[in-house]
Design a protein around this motif. Structure first.
Motif: not given
Length: 208
Positions: A109-123
Motif C-alpha cells: 500500500v502506497g510508497r510508489c510501489a507500482d513504480y518500483a515494480l513496473e518491470d514485474f510482469d506479475n504485478c
C-alpha cells in the motif's frame, strides 16, 4: 484462492485503501505491507526508523533539514552519500519493495510501489478512490478526527501523497492511465472492492 500476483494499492485518504489491501492479503494468504514496510526498510538499510517515518509519503523537505538530519542515516549504500536524505530514504524503501516482491506475491500500500515494480510482469496496480463527503465521514467515524478538522486533514493527506508520488514516480497520482485498475470504494464497499481485485487477479493469471 492462491496467487502468484503482486498487488500495489495507491489510495485517496479516507477511501479505505489500507483496509482493502489488508483484507485482500488475508484472503489470499500473502504478506501485507503498509507502514510495516518502514520497519523492514529501516532494518535492511541501516537508516533509523524515525527517519523513515519523518519522510514517509511526504513531499520533499528543505535541503537544510536533510543536512541536519543526515548524520543519522550514514551507512546506507556508500554510493548514495552525495544524495539528499529524502532521496536516500526513498531509494532504501524502493530497494526493499523490489526485494520483498522478488520473494513472492504480496500486497503493498502506497510508497510508489507500482513504480518500483513496473518491470514485474506479475504485478497489478490499483488506485482506490471515493467521493469527498464519504471520505470525510470515514475519517471522522473510523479515525476519530473532529468535524472541524476533517476537511483540512483530508486535503493535507491527499496533497502529501500526490506530491510524494508525482515527485518520485514518472506517473501521475490519481490518473487512471497510471494504474491497471481504478475503483470507487463507496460504490463497491470494502468487501466488494476486495472481490473485484481478486476477479482481476484471476483473469490475469488465467491468461498465462
Amino acid at each position: 484462492m492462491s496467487t502468484n500476483t503482486i498487488i500495489t494499492i495507491e489510495r485517496q485518504y479516507g477511501s479505505g485503501g489500507h483496509l482493502i489491501g489488508e483484507k485482500l492479503a488475508e484472503s489470499l494468504g500473502i504478506p501485507f505491507y503498509d507502514s510495516e514496510l518502514i520497519k523492514v526498510a529501516a532494518k535492511e538499510s541501516g537508516i533509523c526508523e524515525e527517519i523513515f517515518e519523518s519522510f514517509d509519503e511526504k513531499p520533499t523537505t528543505s535541503f537544510l533539514y536533510s543536512l541536519v538530519m543526515d548524520p543519522y542515516s550514514l551507512g546506507y549504500n556508500s554510493n548514495s552519500f552525495d544524495l539528499p536524505l529524502n532521496h536516500k530514504v526513498f531509494l532504501a524503501a524502493f530497494d526493499t519493495i523490489k526485494e520483498l516482491a522478488s520473494k513472492g506475491p504480496c500486497v503493498f500500500v502506497g510508497r510508489c510501489a507500482d513504480y518500483a515494480l513496473e518491470d514485474f510482469d506479475n504485478c497489478i496496480s490499483v488506485y482506490v478512490h471515493a467521493p469527498f463527503e464519504d471520505r470525510i465521514k470515514r475519517i471522522e467515524n473510523e479515525y476519530g478526527i473532529p468535524n472541524g478538522k476533517s476537511k483540512e486533514m483530508l486535503m493535507k493527506k491527499d496533497k502529501q501523497r500526490s506530491s510524494y508520488y508525482n515527485y518520485y514516480s514518472s506517473n501521475k497520482w490519481g490518473d487512471a492511465k497510471s494504474y491497471d485498475l481504478c475503483l470507487n470504494s463507496s460504490y463497491l464497499g470494502i468487501d466488494g472492492s476486495v472481490d473485484l481485485i481478486k476477479k482481476i487477479i484471476a483473469m490475469k493469471e488465467s491468461e498465462k
